[in-house]
Scaffold this active site. Sequence first.
Site, PDB file in Angstrom:
ATOM      1  CG  ASP A  24      43.926  35.833  56.757  1.00 16.86           C
ATOM      2  OD1 ASP A  24      44.935  36.326  57.283  1.00 16.86           O
ATOM      3  OD2 ASP A  24      43.221  34.984  57.326  1.00 16.86           O
ATOM      4  CE  LYS A 126      44.794  35.249  60.419  1.00 19.14           C
ATOM      5  NZ  LYS A 126      44.051  34.073  59.935  1.00 19.14           N
ATOM      6  CB  CYS A 171      40.447  36.083  59.423  1.00 15.16           C
ATOM      7  SG  CYS A 171      40.827  34.313  59.553  1.00 15.16           S
TER       8      CYS A 171
HETATM    9  C1  VGL Z   1      39.805  32.100  57.353  1.00 15.15           C
HETATM   10  C2  VGL Z   1      38.608  30.151  57.574  1.00 15.15           C
HETATM   11  C3  VGL Z   1      39.759  29.438  57.789  1.00 15.15           C
HETATM   12  C4  VGL Z   1      39.783  33.564  57.100  1.00 15.15           C
HETATM   13  C5  VGL Z   1      40.971  31.406  57.574  1.00 15.15           C
HETATM   14  O1  VGL Z   1      40.823  34.120  56.656  1.00 15.15           O
HETATM   15  O2  VGL Z   1      38.732  34.199  57.322  1.00 15.15           O
HETATM   16  N1  VGL Z   1      38.620  31.463  57.377  1.00 15.15           N
HETATM   17  N2  VGL Z   1      40.940  30.081  57.785  1.00 15.15           N
END
Ligand code: VGL
Length: 225
Positions: A24, A126, A171
Amino acid sequence: MEFKEIKFETDIGIISTDALLVVDMQYDFMPGGALPVEAGDEIIKGINEVAQAFFNKKAKIILTQDWHPKNHLSFASNHPGKNPGDKYQTEAIGPVLWPDHCVQGTHGANFHEDLNLDVAHAIIRKGYNPNIDSYSGFLENDKKSETGLAGLLKSLRIKRIFICGLALDYCCYFSAIDGKSFGFNVIFMPNLSKGIDIPSGNISISLEAMKKQGIKFANNNSFKS
Ligand code: VGL
Ligand code: ZN
């Protein structure tokens, strides 16, 4: 567990059955983004270096991309009267609601331009199911729906995965735990990760829980040259 208590592996030789999972690294998780992780942009250079080393050894580099529809139930904006950070826990969402982030097709969902995408073999998206969040790159938060990552890694004969990216306590953490339960040897790279720390203390709890699950730790100096 505090950062300074972490014991790092040494003399790791990267081989073709290794994979680097880069989690991410998108604008919305960078300073100035919708769900900013403090200093999230400071790990890009180190990630690029490790990714290049993996590429040179014919190991695989896989990226994950948080990829939500606008009506995603993890967004506070989709719950009348709720605000980002409010507690909210169901089987599929929580423990808190988030600001709108990584909405499909928006700038915030794009990878940071300094991240070297050229070495990546695959990108796993995702969080596209509006009703279920997906912190892990392997499994949605219902703990049943697979993203396809485990199958991809297995068909590539990957045995060991190294995890870095954002956010450490969401994540990255859930990807590490699920990677282990899918049978991979998991090594987490805390120096190439930054956390949200919601609720406060969550980063150190996550590191401790990883250690308890048999996840090992590495940094940029853990590799044989
Ligand atoms: C994430 C919160 C919501 C992350 C993704 O990438 O850690 N955290 N969506
Ligand atoms: Zn998200």
